[in-house]
Every structure is written in C-alpha cells, then in structure tokens.
Motif scaffolding. Structure first.
Motif, mmCIF file in Angstrom:
data_model
loop_
_atom_site.group_PDB
_atom_site.id
_atom_site.type_symbol
_atom_site.label_atom_id
_atom_site.label_comp_id
_atom_site.label_asym_id
_atom_site.label_seq_id
_atom_site.Cartn_x
_atom_site.Cartn_y
_atom_site.Cartn_z
ATOM 1 N N MET A 135 0.958 -1.022 -0.090
ATOM 2 C CA MET A 135 0.119 0.238 -0.073
ATOM 3 C C MET A 135 0.719 1.071 -0.088
ATOM 4 N N LEU A 136 2.239 0.983 0.694
ATOM 5 C CA LEU A 136 2.785 2.153 1.041
ATOM 6 C C LEU A 136 3.543 2.606 -0.499
ATOM 7 N N TYR A 166 2.023 1.485 -3.462
ATOM 8 C CA TYR A 166 0.836 1.795 -3.723
ATOM 9 C C TYR A 166 0.875 3.695 -4.441
ATOM 10 N N SER A 167 0.754 4.670 -2.440
ATOM 11 C CA SER A 167 0.508 5.329 -2.774
ATOM 12 C C SER A 167 1.646 6.562 -3.282
ATOM 13 N N GLU A 168 2.607 5.761 -3.204
ATOM 14 C CA GLU A 168 4.290 6.883 -4.128
ATOM 15 C C GLU A 168 4.289 6.327 -5.097
ATOM 16 N N LYS A 194 1.498 8.853 -6.758
ATOM 17 C CA LYS A 194 2.002 10.633 -6.654
ATOM 18 C C LYS A 194 2.524 11.215 -8.215
#
Length: 405
Positions: free
Chosen positions: A207-208, A210-212, A215
C-alpha cells in the motif's frame, strides 16, 4: 508459505502431451475457489510466473492461462512471457468493440490467443481472425450439435480446434474423426496439484508503494527503499525483470535499477498486480525480517571496505536466505534472478568480496567470533564497527515495521 496450482495436460491426436492448462488453486482442494476471475489470474502470475516460472510447471511446454474481462482491463497479460503462454480468452468476455481492441493489442504484442468454451455468434467473427485455437466444452456443446460449426471452422487455416472435457474413448475417437487437433479431459488425465514454497508479501508495504507510485512525480529511490523492506516484493520485482517478459541488455545491480528499467507505467501496473493478487495483510516471517536486517548490515560493511559494491552487497544480504525461505537449493533460486556474476557467485558460496561480507554478517549473527575475525581479515577490516553496524541495521528494519504496523 505454500502456493498451489493445478495443471491439466493437453494432448495431440497421437495422445502426446503438448501443453498444460494452469488452473488457480488456493489450497490442497483440487477445485476452483470462490474468487474473482482477475484475482485468480493475478495470483496465478504472482505465485507461479513470478516464483519459479511457468516453464517449471509445464516442463518447458506451453501453458494455457485464463484471461477474463477484468484481467483484460487490468492488462495482466503483460506480466506473462509471450513465448511460454497461450492466453485463453474466457467465454464471459463480451464480444464488444472495446474488448476486441484490447484483444487485438495482445495479438500485435505476439501473444497466441485461444477462445474458451466457444459458442458461435457473428459478434465473434473479428475475434476468430485473431485466435489460433478454439476450445469446445463437450458437456456444454455435444459433438453432434457442433459438427456443422466444426466443419466450417476447419476451413480456416489459422485455426486449430481443442475438445475439452473429453470423458470417454468414444468421445475422443469421434472428436478425432471430426478433425479436432487437441484434446483435454478426464479420459486422459485429471488436473494434478503442484505445491510450491513462496514468500509472504507484506500488504501494508504494498500500500505504501502504491501510494508512492500514484504521486505525480514518482520518487523511484523512495519506492526502491520500500521494496527493500520486503524480501518477497524485491524477489518478485527481480523475477519479473528476468522472467522473459522484457528483454534485458544489462545485469541488474540494484532495486532502483530494476525500477528504472520498468518505468513509471509498468511500476503502477506491477503494484496493481500485487494488490489484486494479495488482498489480505500479512506480517513478514522471521526469516524475511532477518534477510532485511542482513541487507542493511552487508551494505554498511561494504561502504567501509568496498563502496562500489554497496548496492550489490545490499542484494546479497537481502537474498541470502531465499533457499531457506523457498525450500529450494540456492542454485535453483539464483539462476532465475538477473544478477551479475559476482553476486551469483557470492550467493552460491564462491569466494569473493561479497561472499566475505556476507560471511562476516553470518558469523556475527551466530556469535562465531573466530569465524568473524577470520572473515574480517579477508577484507582487511577491523571488527570494532560491527556492533554499531548491526544496531543500525536492526533499527533500520524495525523503523519500517513500526511505521507500517
């Protein structure tokens, strides 16, 4: 952890095995689980293609893999090697213009295409021009009923026909007489289960990542840093690079280099694949945590004694326990990773700088002070800094665990 897949043999007219259909399984029960089509395909790719590869499962023969509408939308096929697979387009895909364009793109990307459980309508005509194989389910489409269609399709030089769910010798002989090229069913062989060891993925780190990845200005070094926190993710990334999906010209020496090679769009799709395949959060095992500590420990030592090898030292530590995690000989594991020779040699126990760095780490972990000093001597370094390096490595690994959990 164990991952499962079933394979069912496909035979030619001489009853020789020419391919296998790979069927997703989530346990020892040999039946399709209650899972969405795209999740099943994603898991099949993650657990098998990005583990030991489809060729391992099919003994080098072609693998038929199901692709439904959601898999088509997510472009999951781009994580499969065109030379090794035949994409089996499920009958649940509506024969719309939009889906045709997606299938046409697969065709132009050199995938061989099959139409599964075929039931003719004029909307399928454009798809028939792209397909090389048509499968008929003999339970749903008895031979007597499809005889006229089979006769018509046999006139098309680009098509071959497969009869599946062949239950008796009588059905085989009848289908053979009608001109079918290939056969599959319980008359020949039931699906057989194959279990493999794989590494559990930390979904929170996914998830981390994916969030990066989403961006506007993707931070590749940060994403590489996150991949480094999970041995399974790092392994899958490097297996993807070396799985035959993409041509590689140079050996990969770091996770950052692997991500740069993939590029922004494929990174996002790769993370999507991981998220689709693994919907449950999993905490890392002690072996994967130890490999993460080792990676940083090796890197810190390398920065002191061989700075130019620091990236490869990190990977040496990160993958040093893969044989134990996967329960496979290290020779089998490393031959499927796109590493430079010096890194391969170190993991296989051949003496070189990376090997001696890893030996220092192993000796420190086990409290073998004589072995540790001997390893330090090989690199002409003092052991005074090792306690600090080890503490830094443990803190580095724990920092992300505390943040994620």
């Amino acid at each position: 952890m164990k991952v499962f897949v079933a394979r069912q043999a496909i035979f030619n007219r001489k009853k020789h095995v020419v391919a296998y259909e790979l069927l997703f399984r989530d346990g020892t029960k040999n039946s399709f689980p209650n899972i969405a089509e795209n999740a099943a395909t994603a898991r099949l790719i993650m657990d098998n293609q990005l583990n030991l590869g489809t060729r391992y499962l099919t003994s080098g023969k072609k693998a038929l893999i199901n692709i439904g509408e959601e898999s088509l939308n997510q472009e999951l096929a781009q994580f499969l090697p065109t030379d090794d697979v035949i994409l089996e387009l499920l009958e649940t895909i509506p024969p719309t213009r939009e889906n045709y364009e997606k299938v046409r793109q697969l065709f132009h990307n050199n995938f061989r295409l099959a139409l599964d459980d075929f039931n003719y309508s004029k909307e399928w005509e454009p798809f028939l021009k792209l397909a090389r194989l048509v499968k008929f389910d003999l339970i749903q489409s008895p031979l007597e009923e499809i005889a006229p269609l089979v006769k018509e399709l046999k006139q098309r030089k680009n098509l071959q026909l497969l009869a599946e769910k062949v239950e008796t010798e009588e059905e085989f002989l009848q289908a053979k007489e009608m001109g079918f090229n290939f056969f599959q069913g319980y008359f020949f062989a039931k699906p057989t289960m194959i279990a493999q060891n794989d590494i559990e993925i930390n979904y929170a780190i996914v998830m981390l990542i994916y969030s990066e990845a989403l961006k506007p200005n993707m931070n590749i070094p940060r994403i590489a840093e996150l991949f480094a926190q999970d041995t399974a993710l790092a392994y899958k990334l490097l297996r993807l690079i070396n799985s035959g999906v993409f041509p590689i010209k140079n050996r990969i020496e770091s996770l950052k280099q692997a991500l740069v090679y993939l590029g922004h769009e494929r990174i996002i799709k790769f993370v999507n694949l991981i998220m689709t395949a693994h919907v449950a959060e999993q905490k890392p095992t002690e072996l994967t945590r130890l490999s993460i500590v080792r990676s940083r420990f090796c890197e810190l030592i390398s920065k002191q004694v061989a700075p130019s090898l620091s990236s490869m030292s990190f990977l040496t530590g990160l993958f040093s326990l893969l044989d134990a995690i996967l329960d496979k000989p290290m020779e089998v594991v490393v031959e499927r990773l796109p590493f430079p020779e010096v890194l391969h040699d170190a993991l296989l126990g051949e003496p070189n700088t990376l090997f001696y760095i890893l030996n220092i780490v192993r000796a420190y972990e086990s409290g073998s002070w004589w072995a540790m000093q001997e390893a330090c001597t090989m690199l002409n370094m003092s052991d005074e800094s090792l306690p600090d390096f080890h503490a830094q490595a443990v803190n580095w690994a724990d920092m992300y665990r505390e943040h994620v959990y």
